[in-house]
Design an enzyme around this catalytic site. Structure first.
Site, short mmCIF file in Angstrom:
data_model
loop_
_atom_site.label_atom_id
_atom_site.label_comp_id
_atom_site.label_asym_id
_atom_site.label_seq_id
_atom_site.Cartn_x
_atom_site.Cartn_y
_atom_site.Cartn_z
CG HIS A 190 15.82 21.01 16.70
ND1 HIS A 190 15.09 21.80 17.55
CD2 HIS A 190 16.92 20.63 17.39
CE1 HIS A 190 15.72 21.87 18.71
NE2 HIS A 190 16.83 21.17 18.64
CD GLU A 432 18.74 23.51 27.16
OE1 GLU A 432 18.84 23.73 25.95
OE2 GLU A 432 18.34 22.42 27.61
CG ASP A 456 16.74 26.03 23.95
OD1 ASP A 456 15.93 26.60 23.20
OD2 ASP A 456 16.82 24.80 24.05
CB CYS A 503 26.21 20.65 23.06
SG CYS A 503 24.89 20.96 24.23
C1 PEP Z 1 20.77 24.10 22.85
O1 PEP Z 1 19.72 24.54 23.29
O2 PEP Z 1 21.79 24.79 22.68
C2 PEP Z 1 20.90 22.68 22.48
C3 PEP Z 1 22.06 22.18 22.13
O3 PEP Z 1 19.79 21.92 22.47
P1 PEP Z 1 18.65 21.96 21.35
O4 PEP Z 1 19.20 22.68 20.17
O5 PEP Z 1 18.32 20.54 21.06
O6 PEP Z 1 17.55 22.71 22.04
MG MG Z 2 18.10 23.30 24.00
#
Ligand code: PEP
Ligand code: MG
Length: 572
Positions: A190, A432, A456, A503
């Site tokens: 992140h 995911e 994920d 996403c």
């Molecule tokens: C993902 O897992 O692709 C996602 C968009 O969520 P995060 O990156 O917050 O886990």
């Molecule tokens: Mg995720």
């Protein structure tokens, strides 16, 4: 001597500046006997007073930059440093035991910390954290080691760290922090995702930056190629300055597309949306021509604080985002805490495998008051824009049904109480977890949309931790296994007349985009700063050619062969 380290290109761009190490100092101490106890007490008092002046300066700066709320943390720290209940026992310890100040400080502080930590009272447990924090500062002064104060940075720097937590990253001052580089982490950790939305060039997973780079070294972070140059020669600096200029020029070209729709060369429109973490990110979405918000990571509202945000506070944030986007779609994801996103104040047990543990929807369905508060805030804000809600980490249908029924319950309660609630909120899930991708045909009958979370999905499908640079070679977005799962999800959605978005960071990846366009993905949601480049790329692609390309790569054998096949097409 100049040298170069290779890492993972985590955020595009080039930064050249002096190194600023954000590294935990070595505060190990030795217990010693002292002859002159008065001199030792004085040494302690001096360290105390230097720490106080330092904290006062930090508090002032935090007040100016971040507001009274954040500055209050340092008030609490200053109080600790003036508290006779802590200070006197330390001085007594020096005098009575004839020990050095370091040992007396550590003894006494450890005793208070374990006493407060053991209390069944959240307020007292927070005091333990305060004591630990300020003792570190005083100890550093006694030992003569430097402690980093990132909020006080006042010249252009590149941050060098072992790792940066999302909340460390959020506090970086963009005016002065020109780039960062870390020992650990992957492209989808992140802090890397946040660096992209803050447009700070970053290279992560270099393994050795903290051992190779000293404070003040000249550093180049090449976030385009994943290279970190340490004390480069003047020729290398010159070459990078040119590359930087070229990149800026390229960005100006892309910027011309800010008000254009995203349409392929043969006329198919897809939606390019943005991933955001806070209402403050909306400016970047507008500047980069986002056609909607495809992922609002609400967990950032819960981070960097000491207690849960209230319903009203959440309502204000959701309303600001919905109003800010007008009639454009806004997909809000409910709380996805866990993995690398921690909430210390929830005091959750440490887990062996946090990414596979008690997190996201699992926690929300268990701790329902947290979940219900968020849902109420969202529902109350829903009439201010085009809200869609999605649940993270759904692994089986029961979770979705249970979460949906809680949402329905809160909705009818609010309507009964006379609140305005939109009647057209779409409800979707993140795909995911592989089990959900495989069952997408069943889910598609019950959800309004899918958003594929490849960050994920890739780590769970390949069994390769997205944070771990040692296994980053297994983190393979183009592996046909991933592409087949993605296709299953898109096809399942379309069969039921639903839409499918993505996403995860893969949605903004130039190798993945042609395949995803060919597979019929409806919505691509990415860091706002990737949107214009993606738009420019899609405008040059024929969807029908990309369908053929997608069919071809789905039948290939490895990540590399897919990559090569796509490169051949996009470079032709
Ligand atoms: C993902 O897992 O692709 C996602 C968009 O969520 P995060 O990156 O917050 O886990
Ligand atoms: Mg995720």
């Amino acid at each position: 001597m100049s040298s170069m380290l290779k890492g993972i290109a985590a955020s595009n761009g080039i930064a050249i500046a002096k190194a600023y190490r954000l590294v935990e100092p070595d505060l190990s101490i030795e217990k010693k006997e002292v002859a002159d106890v008065d001199a030792e007490v004085n040494r302690f008092r001096e360290a105390l007073s230097t720490s106080k002046s330092e904290l006062e300066a930090i508090r002032e700066k935090a007040h100016e930059d971040l507001g009274a709320d954040k500055a209050a943390i340092f008030d609490a720290h200053l109080l600790v440093l003036s508290d006779p209940e802590l200070i006197s026992p330390i001085e007594d310890n020096i005098k009575n035991e004839k020990v050095n100040a370091e040992a007396a400080l550590k003894n006494t502080a450890d005793m208070f910390v374990s006493m407060f930590e053991g209390m069944d009272n959240e307020y007292m447990r927070e005091r333990a954290a305060d004591i630990r924090d300020v003792t570190k500062r005083v100890l550093a002064h006694l030992l003569g080691v430097q402690i980093s104060n990132p909020s006080m940075i006042s010249e252009e720097v590149i941050i060098i760290a072992e790792d940066l937590t999302p909340s460390d990253t959020a506090q970086l001052n963009r005016e002065f922090v020109k780039g960062f580089t870390t020992d650990i982490g992957g492209r989808t950790s992140h802090s890397a995702i946040m660096a992209r939305s803050m447009e700070i060039p970053a290279v992560v997973g270099t393994k050795d930056v903290t051992s190779e780079i000293k404070n003040g070294d000249l550093v180049i972070v090449d976030g385009l190629n994943g290279e970190v140059h340490i004390n480069p020669t003047p020729e290398v600096v010159e070459q990078y300055k040119k590359e930087h200029e070229q990149y800026e020029k390229q960005k100006q070209e892309w910027a011309k597309l800010v008000n254009e729709k995203t349409v392929s060369a043969d006329g198919t429109h897809v939606e390019l949306a943005a991933n955001i973490g806070t209402p403050k990110d909306l400016e970047g979405v507008r500047n980069n021509g986002g056609e909607g918000i495809g992922l609002y990571r609400t967990e950032f509202l819960y981070m960097g604080r000491t207690e849960l945000p209230s319903e009203d506070e959440q309502y204000e944030a959701y309303k600001a985002v919905l109003e800010g986007m007008g009639d454009k779609p806004v997909v809000v994801r409910t709380l996805d805490i866990g993995g690398d996103k921690e909430l210390p104040y929830l005091d959750l047990p440490k887990e062996m495998n946090p990414f596979l543990g008690y997190r996201a929807i699992r926690l929300c369905l268990d701790e329902q008051s947290i979940f219900r508060t968020q849902l109420r805030a969202l529902l109350r804000a829903s009439s201010y824009g085009n809200l869609k809600i999605m649940f993270p980490m759904i692994s089986n249908l029961n979770e979705f049904r249970e979460a949906k029924s809680i949402l329905e319950e809160e909705k009818s309660n609010l309507v009964e109480a006379g609140e305005q609630v939109s009647q057209s909120i779409e409800l979707g899930i993140m795909v995911e977890i592989p089990s959900t991708a495989v069952m997408a045909d069943v889910f598609a009958k019950e959800v309004d949309f899918f958003s594929i979370g490849t960050n994920d999905l890739i780590q769970y499908t390949m069994a390769a931790d997205r944070m771990n640079e040692q296994v980053s070679y297994l983190y393979q977005p183009y592996n046909p296994a991933i592409l087949r799962l993605v296709k299953m999800v898109i096809d399942a959605a379309h069969k039921e007349g639903k839409w499918a978005g993505m996403c995860g960071e893969m949605a903004g990846d130039e190798i993945a985009i042609p395949i995803l366009l060919g597979l019929g993905l409806d919505e691509f949601s990415m860091s706002a700063t990737s949107i214009l480049k993606a738009r420019s790329q899609i405008r040059n692609l024929n969807k029908s050619d990309m369908q053929a390309l997608a069919n071809e790569v789905l039948a290939l054998d490895t990540n590399d062969s897919v990559m090569e096949a796509v490169k051949k097409v996009i470079n032709s």
